[in-house]
Design a protein around this motif. Structure first.
Motif, mmCIF file in Angstrom:
data_model
loop_
_atom_site.group_PDB
_atom_site.id
_atom_site.type_symbol
_atom_site.label_atom_id
_atom_site.label_comp_id
_atom_site.label_asym_id
_atom_site.label_seq_id
_atom_site.Cartn_x
_atom_site.Cartn_y
_atom_site.Cartn_z
ATOM 1 N N SER A 262 -22.295 -33.865 12.819
ATOM 2 C CA SER A 262 -22.285 -34.850 11.738
ATOM 3 C C SER A 262 -20.861 -35.111 11.260
ATOM 4 O O SER A 262 -20.451 -36.264 11.080
ATOM 5 N N MET A 263 -20.090 -34.047 11.054
ATOM 6 C CA MET A 263 -18.716 -34.220 10.586
ATOM 7 C C MET A 263 -17.855 -34.858 11.658
ATOM 8 O O MET A 263 -17.028 -35.729 11.359
ATOM 9 N N LYS A 264 -18.022 -34.450 12.904
ATOM 10 C CA LYS A 264 -17.237 -35.058 13.982
ATOM 11 C C LYS A 264 -17.488 -36.557 14.032
ATOM 12 O O LYS A 264 -16.568 -37.346 14.220
ATOM 13 N N SER A 265 -18.720 -36.949 13.830
ATOM 14 C CA SER A 265 -19.071 -38.363 13.817
ATOM 15 C C SER A 265 -18.398 -39.082 12.650
ATOM 16 O O SER A 265 -17.898 -40.193 12.797
ATOM 17 N N MET A 266 -18.374 -38.447 11.481
ATOM 18 C CA MET A 266 -17.740 -39.053 10.312
ATOM 19 C C MET A 266 -16.226 -39.184 10.491
ATOM 20 O O MET A 266 -15.619 -40.129 10.001
ATOM 21 N N MET A 267 -15.616 -38.251 11.211
ATOM 22 C CA MET A 267 -14.164 -38.258 11.383
ATOM 23 C C MET A 267 -13.720 -39.317 12.386
ATOM 24 O O MET A 267 -12.643 -39.883 12.257
ATOM 25 N N GLY A 268 -14.550 -39.573 13.395
ATOM 26 C CA GLY A 268 -14.144 -40.533 14.416
ATOM 27 C C GLY A 268 -12.832 -40.108 15.047
ATOM 28 O O GLY A 268 -12.552 -38.929 15.192
ATOM 29 N N ASP A 269 -12.008 -41.088 15.405
ATOM 30 C CA ASP A 269 -10.693 -40.806 15.983
ATOM 31 C C ASP A 269 -9.625 -41.298 15.025
ATOM 32 O O ASP A 269 -9.003 -42.333 15.226
ATOM 33 N N MET A 270 -9.441 -40.538 13.947
ATOM 34 C CA MET A 270 -8.477 -40.929 12.918
ATOM 35 C C MET A 270 -7.046 -40.903 13.446
ATOM 36 O O MET A 270 -6.208 -41.686 13.002
ATOM 37 N N ALA A 271 -6.771 -40.054 14.408
ATOM 38 C CA ALA A 271 -5.413 -39.954 14.941
ATOM 39 C C ALA A 271 -4.989 -41.249 15.616
ATOM 40 O O ALA A 271 -3.819 -41.637 15.537
ATOM 41 N N SER A 272 -5.929 -41.962 16.241
ATOM 42 C CA SER A 272 -5.559 -43.210 16.909
ATOM 43 C C SER A 272 -5.121 -44.273 15.906
ATOM 44 O O SER A 272 -4.285 -45.119 16.222
ATOM 45 N N SER A 273 -5.659 -44.226 14.690
ATOM 46 C CA SER A 273 -5.225 -45.167 13.657
ATOM 47 C C SER A 273 -3.764 -44.942 13.301
ATOM 48 O O SER A 273 -3.051 -45.888 12.977
ATOM 49 N N GLN B 165 -9.659 -30.208 12.009
ATOM 50 C CA GLN B 165 -9.170 -30.604 13.336
ATOM 51 C C GLN B 165 -8.707 -32.060 13.338
ATOM 52 O O GLN B 165 -7.715 -32.400 13.997
ATOM 53 N N ALA B 166 -9.393 -32.921 12.592
ATOM 54 C CA ALA B 166 -8.978 -34.323 12.488
ATOM 55 C C ALA B 166 -7.624 -34.430 11.790
ATOM 56 O O ALA B 166 -6.769 -35.228 12.186
ATOM 57 N N ALA B 167 -7.402 -33.621 10.744
ATOM 58 C CA ALA B 167 -6.108 -33.631 10.042
ATOM 59 C C ALA B 167 -4.999 -33.126 10.959
ATOM 60 O O ALA B 167 -3.880 -33.663 10.948
ATOM 61 N N VAL B 168 -5.296 -32.112 11.762
ATOM 62 C CA VAL B 168 -4.309 -31.590 12.711
ATOM 63 C C VAL B 168 -3.946 -32.672 13.731
ATOM 64 O O VAL B 168 -2.760 -32.895 14.016
ATOM 65 N N ALA B 169 -4.942 -33.376 14.247
ATOM 66 C CA ALA B 169 -4.686 -34.441 15.225
ATOM 67 C C ALA B 169 -3.849 -35.568 14.611
ATOM 68 O O ALA B 169 -2.923 -36.083 15.253
ATOM 69 N N MET B 170 -4.156 -35.941 13.375
ATOM 70 C CA MET B 170 -3.354 -36.968 12.696
ATOM 71 C C MET B 170 -1.914 -36.493 12.516
ATOM 72 O O MET B 170 -0.972 -37.269 12.689
ATOM 73 N N SER B 171 -1.757 -35.229 12.182
ATOM 74 C CA SER B 171 -0.427 -34.663 11.964
ATOM 75 C C SER B 171 0.372 -34.608 13.260
ATOM 76 O O SER B 171 1.575 -34.900 13.277
ATOM 77 N N GLN B 172 -0.296 -34.262 14.347
ATOM 78 C CA GLN B 172 0.386 -34.208 15.644
ATOM 79 C C GLN B 172 0.889 -35.586 16.059
ATOM 80 O O GLN B 172 1.905 -35.698 16.744
ATOM 81 N N ALA B 173 0.209 -36.630 15.593
ATOM 82 C CA ALA B 173 0.590 -37.999 15.948
ATOM 83 C C ALA B 173 1.920 -38.424 15.327
ATOM 84 O O ALA B 173 2.519 -39.401 15.779
ATOM 85 N N VAL B 174 2.397 -37.703 14.300
ATOM 86 C CA VAL B 174 3.664 -38.089 13.654
ATOM 87 C C VAL B 174 4.755 -37.031 13.787
ATOM 88 O O VAL B 174 5.796 -37.135 13.137
ATOM 89 N N LEU B 175 4.538 -36.033 14.609
ATOM 90 C CA LEU B 175 5.553 -34.969 14.735
ATOM 91 C C LEU B 175 6.893 -35.486 15.223
ATOM 92 O O LEU B 175 7.924 -34.888 14.939
ATOM 93 N N GLY B 176 6.929 -36.607 15.919
ATOM 94 C CA GLY B 176 8.184 -37.171 16.416
ATOM 95 C C GLY B 176 8.920 -38.020 15.399
ATOM 96 O O GLY B 176 9.955 -38.615 15.722
ATOM 97 N N THR B 177 8.452 -38.052 14.178
ATOM 98 C CA THR B 177 9.070 -38.882 13.147
ATOM 99 C C THR B 177 10.497 -38.460 12.839
ATOM 100 O O THR B 177 10.863 -37.299 13.018
#
Length: 191
Positions: A118-129, A66-78
């Motif tokens: 635990s994993m959600k905590s490790m992922m944080g909000d990578m998409a905001s980066s 889910q974190a990878a999907v969110a990161m990917s959605q952040a660049v769909l307008g590229t």
């Protein structure tokens, strides 16, 4: 010549036992320039066996995807066609695998909430980066390298520990696909 060949063969064989005994506890990688860090403590996962392992692995891999999907959605307008193609493929492939993992989890009694949290905590909000980066495309690619590397670490652990053919196939597929993408991301950054 023969002694050198035997020495090389002997030295080449040494890492295998070392790898087998390797501590799969904590894995830490940082993407250069973005500072995106992926620190994963896999010791709780590594301590499990059997169905408990499979349930925990699946419960952790879902929020990781889910974190990878969110990161990917952040660049769909590229405007970069390669970045757009990678982001689109990651969203498609990982959403499909999330559905598959949720289906598999039903046979294990559902999600292991502790491992999921635990994993959600490790992922944080990578998409905001990625969203907040001055060069979103580069931040995405740099961030996906350690993110995929950590997924491969988890999948390799599943390949060693799982006794479920469906989980083994999923782990194999994750390892294959994400290793190829890491290679492509590295080549992109080196251009």
């Amino acid at each position: 010549m023969r002694m050198t060949l035997l020495t090389l063969l002997a030295l080449g064989a040494l890492p295998a036992p070392a790898l087998a005994q390797m501590d799969h506890g904590t894995m830490h990688t940082t993407a250069p320039a973005t500072g995106m860090s992926q620190s994963m403590d896999l010791s709780a996962l590594n301590a499990l066996t059997g169905k408990a392992f499979d349930r925990a692995f699946l419960s952790m891999m879902i929020p990781h995807h889910q974190a990878a999907v969110a990161m990917s959605q952040a660049v769909l307008g590229t405007r970069d066609p390669r970045v757009k193609a990678w982001a689109t493929a990651i969203i498609k492939d990982q959403n499909r695998e999330i559905v598959q993992m949720n289906t598999l989890l039903k046979s294990y009694g559902g999600t292991d909430r502790r491992m999921q949290a635990s994993m959600k905590s490790m992922m944080g909000d990578m998409a905001s980066s990625v969203k907040n980066a001055s060069n979103k495309d580069r931040a995405f690619v740099q961030g996906m390298i350690p993110h995929h590397a950590s997924a491969i670490d988890m999948a390799n652990l599943a390949l060693q520990k799982s006794q479920n053919l469906a989980v083994l196939k999923l782990a194999r597929d994750i390892t294959r696909a994400q290793a190829v993408e890491i290679y492509e991301f590295k080549a992109y950054l080196l251009r």
